[in-house]
Design a protein around this motif. Structure first.
Motif, PDB file in Angstrom:
ATOM      1  N   VAL A  37       0.781  -1.790   0.128  1.00 10.68           N
ATOM      2  CA  VAL A  37      -0.288  -0.071   0.313  1.00 10.68           C
ATOM      3  C   VAL A  37       0.896   1.509   0.110  1.00 10.68           C
ATOM      4  O   VAL A  37       1.840   0.863   0.742  1.00 10.68           O
ATOM      5  CB  VAL A  37      -1.149   0.068   1.337  1.00 10.68           C
ATOM      6  N   PRO A  38       0.050   2.282  -0.840  1.00 14.55           N
ATOM      7  CA  PRO A  38       0.752   3.541  -0.479  1.00 14.55           C
ATOM      8  C   PRO A  38       0.782   4.472   0.131  1.00 14.55           C
ATOM      9  O   PRO A  38       0.149   3.763   1.589  1.00 14.55           O
ATOM     10  CB  PRO A  38       0.416   3.981  -1.387  1.00 14.55           C
ATOM     11  N   SER A  39       1.860   5.542   0.428  1.00 18.74           N
ATOM     12  CA  SER A  39       1.158   6.560   1.368  1.00 18.74           C
ATOM     13  C   SER A  39       1.630   7.990   0.897  1.00 18.74           C
ATOM     14  O   SER A  39       2.675   8.477   0.238  1.00 18.74           O
ATOM     15  CB  SER A  39       2.504   6.601   3.405  1.00 18.74           C
ATOM     16  N   GLY A  40       0.865   9.124   1.389  1.00 17.51           N
ATOM     17  CA  GLY A  40       0.805  10.622   1.164  1.00 17.51           C
ATOM     18  C   GLY A  40       1.313  11.145   1.826  1.00 17.51           C
ATOM     19  O   GLY A  40       2.114  10.804   3.087  1.00 17.51           O
ATOM     20  N   ARG A  41       1.804  12.044   1.439  1.00 17.62           N
ATOM     21  CA  ARG A  41       2.182  13.275   1.996  1.00 17.62           C
ATOM     22  C   ARG A  41       0.950  14.730   2.613  1.00 17.62           C
ATOM     23  O   ARG A  41       1.476  14.977   3.617  1.00 17.62           O
ATOM     24  CB  ARG A  41       3.647  13.960   1.885  1.00 17.62           C
ATOM     25  N   SER A  42       1.155  15.199   0.922  1.00 16.42           N
ATOM     26  CA  SER A  42      -0.286  16.238   1.449  1.00 16.42           C
ATOM     27  C   SER A  42      -1.158  15.488   1.819  1.00 16.42           C
ATOM     28  O   SER A  42      -2.626  15.573   0.960  1.00 16.42           O
ATOM     29  CB  SER A  42      -0.207  16.845   0.284  1.00 16.42           C
TER      30      SER A  42
END
Ligand code: PGA
Ligand code: ZN
Length: 423
Positions: A37-42
Motif C-alpha cells: 500500500v502507498p502513503s500520502g504526504r499532502s
C-alpha cells in the motif's frame, strides 16, 4: 467462494524510504498473492489512519511493524478458514473487527494491504487478470482506458514549498491511446527539462512524484513554462496537450486565508484567481482549488468553473462516501479524486466510485506521492473505468510500474481511450 488459509504481512519501504505494509494472502486452493500500500504526504484531515509504530529509534517513529503484526495476528485470526463469497464480505469483516470510523484501531494501511492481497488472490483463483477481476467486482464491463494526467512540475509539500501549488500536470488531450499519451508526454517532459537546464542550471532533479521542481519565482512562471515546453515539443497547447492543476490549497490555508505568492487572499479572491488562471491557460481540471473544509465556497467555485473544466475534490472528499454525499447535495464539485488508501478498503472505495458516477461526476483514479513498485492501481483504473488516471511523472520506477502495466493492459485489451468530457 474463497477460503483463506494464511494471511501475513511485513514491513517494506516505499519510494521515499519510509516503511509501508506488504500483505500476502493464500487461499485453500493454493492461490497466493501479495499487495503493498502507498502513503500520502499532502494528506486530507479526513483520511483513514495510517498506523505507525511511534518508536523514535526506528524510521523516525514511522515504522509499520504494528500494522503488519495486525494483519498476521488479529486480522488473520478473524478471517482465516471462513468462506467469503465477495470482496465486500471480506472487507466488512475487517471493518467490523476494527470498529472505528477511521480505521485507527487496526490501521488503514494494515486493512488495505489485506483487502488488495485478498482481491489479487481471488483473481488468481479465478484465473483472470486483476483488471478483469476489478471490473467484475463493480459489475461493469471493461469499457475504456483512462486518460492520463501526468505530473510535469511539482511544488507545495512534494517539493519543499518553493511554489505554493502542488502540481502542474500534462493531459495528452488528443492522444487516442496510452502509448501515444506517453510518447507525447516524453517530448514535453524533455522540452521542459531543457528549459530548466537553460534557466536554472538544473539537471533532471525531481520531487516526490518525479515532477521537475526548479525554484520558479511564481505560480505564473510555473504554468507559463509548462505552456512553453508544450510548444517547444511541437504540440499545440490545449489541443494536443492540455494542463491540469492540483492546487492542494489546504496546505497553504492559514488564518482563514490562502497564502499565495506572498499575499493572503480570502475565498472569493481565490475563486477569482482560479477563474483567471482558467481564462489564461489551457487548464482542463483543477483539484483542491479551495481548502478541504471551505464547504461554504466550494459551490461558488463549482458554479463558476464546472462548464469549462473538472472541479476535482481530493482532500475535500477523501474518498469518503459521507463527504462525497455532502458534496453532491451541495454541488461542491464535479469530479472525485479516488485514492483507495484514503478510505482503507476496496469495498468502500467502490461505494465512493458509484456515488460519484451516479451523480454524473467524473472519477480520477489516483496513486499517492509515496508509492511502491506494486502496480495494482493501474488494474484498478482500467477495471473500474476511471475517467482519468493520476500517477505522477514519467520517471521513477514506482510510477513506471503502473504506466508499464497500463501499456501491457492496453496491448491485451485494445480498449479505446475515454474522450475528454468537456468541449
Ligand atoms: P499525496 O498527494 O499523495 O502526498 O497526498 C497527492 C495529491 O494531493 O493528489
Ligand atoms: Zn491532491
Amino acid at each position: 467462494m474463497a477460503i483463506i488459509t494464511e494471511l501475513t504481512a511485513r514491513e517494506i519501504l516505499d519510494s521515499r524510504g519510509y516503511p509501508t505494509v506488504l500483505a500476502t494472502c493464500i487461499l485453500d486452493d493454493g492461490s497466493t498473492a501479495s499487495a503493498s500500500v502507498p502513503s500520502g504526504r499532502s494528506t486530507g484531515a479526513a483520511e483513514a489512519l495510517e498506523l505507525r509504530d511511534g518508536d523514535p529509534k526506528r524510521y523516525s517513529g514511522q515504522g509499520c511493524q504494528k500494522a503488519a503484526a495486525n494483519v498476521s495476528g488479529v486480522i488473520a485470526d478473524h478471517v482465516c478458514r471462513k468462506p467469503f463469497d465477495t470482496q465486500a464480505a471480506f472487507d466488512q469483516a475487517m471493518i467490523e473487527l476494527d470498529g472505528t470510523h477511521n480505521k485507527s484501531n487496526l490501521g488503514g494501511n494494515a486493512i488495505l494491504a489485506a483487502s488488495v492481497a485478498f482481491a489479487r488472490a481471488c483473481a488468481t483463483q479465478r484465473q483472470v487478470p486483476l483488471y478483469q477481476h476489478f471490473s467484475d467486482m463493480l459489475g461493469k464491463p471493461l469499457q475504456t482506458m483512462p486518460r492520463l494526467t501526468i505530473n510535469l512540475f511539482s511544488g507545495g509539500k512534494h517539493a519543499g514549498k518553493q511554489v505554493a501549488i502542488q502540481d502542474v500536470l500534462l493531459v495528452p488531450a488528443s492522444a487516442t491511446s496510452i502509448d501515444e499519451s506517453l510518447v507525447m508526454t516524453h517530448d514535453v517532459y524533455h522540452a521542459a527539462a531543457d528549459l530548466m537546464y537553460k534557466r536554472y542550471g538544473m539537471r533532471l532533479l525531481t520531487a516526490d512524484e518525479g515532477g521537475l521542481a526548479p525554484p520558479f519565482e511564481s505560480i505564473d512562471a510555473m504554468i507559463d513554462t509548462a505552456v512553453e515546453a508544450i510548444k517547444n515539443a511541437g504540440q499545440t497547447p490545449g489541443h494536443d496537450m492540455a494542463l491540469a492543476l492540483d492546487v492542494a490549497s489546504s496546505h497553504f490555508y492559514e488564518n482563514n486565508h490562502y497564502q499565495l505568492d506572498g499575499k493572503a487572499i480570502d475565498s472569493h479572491a481565490m475563486i477569482d484567481k482560479l477563474s483567471q488562471w482558467a481564462e489564461r491557460w489551457p487548464i482542463v481540471s483543477i483539484e483542491d482549488g479551495l481548502y478541504e473544509d471551505d464547504w461554504d465556497h466550494w459551490p461558488h467555485l463549482c458554479e463558476r468553473l464546472q462548464s469549462k473544466l473538472l472541479v476535482l475534490g481530493d482532500d475535500l472528499l477523501c474518498t469518503n462516501p459521507q463527504r462525497i454525499q455532502r458534496a453532491i447535495t451541495e454541488t461542491s464539485c464535479s469530479a472525485l479524486l479516488l485514492k483507495v488508501n484514503q478510505i482503507g478498503t476496496l469495498t468502500e472505495a467502490a461505494q465512493a466510485y458509484r456515488l460519484a458516477k451516479d451523480a454524473g461526476w467524473q472519477v480520477t483514479i489516483s496513486v499517492r506521492s509515496g508509492e511502491t513498485e506494486d502496480d495494482w492501481a493501474a488494474d484498478l483504473a482500467v477495471g473500474w473505468a476511471g475517467d482519468q488516471f493520476k500517477n505522477g511523472s514519467i520517471t521513477q520506477s514506482e510510477r513506471l510500474a503502473k504506466y508499464n502495466r497500463m501499456l501491457w493492459i492496453e496491448s491485451q485489451t485494445n480498449l479505446p481511450m475515454v474522450p475528454w468530457p468537456l468541449g
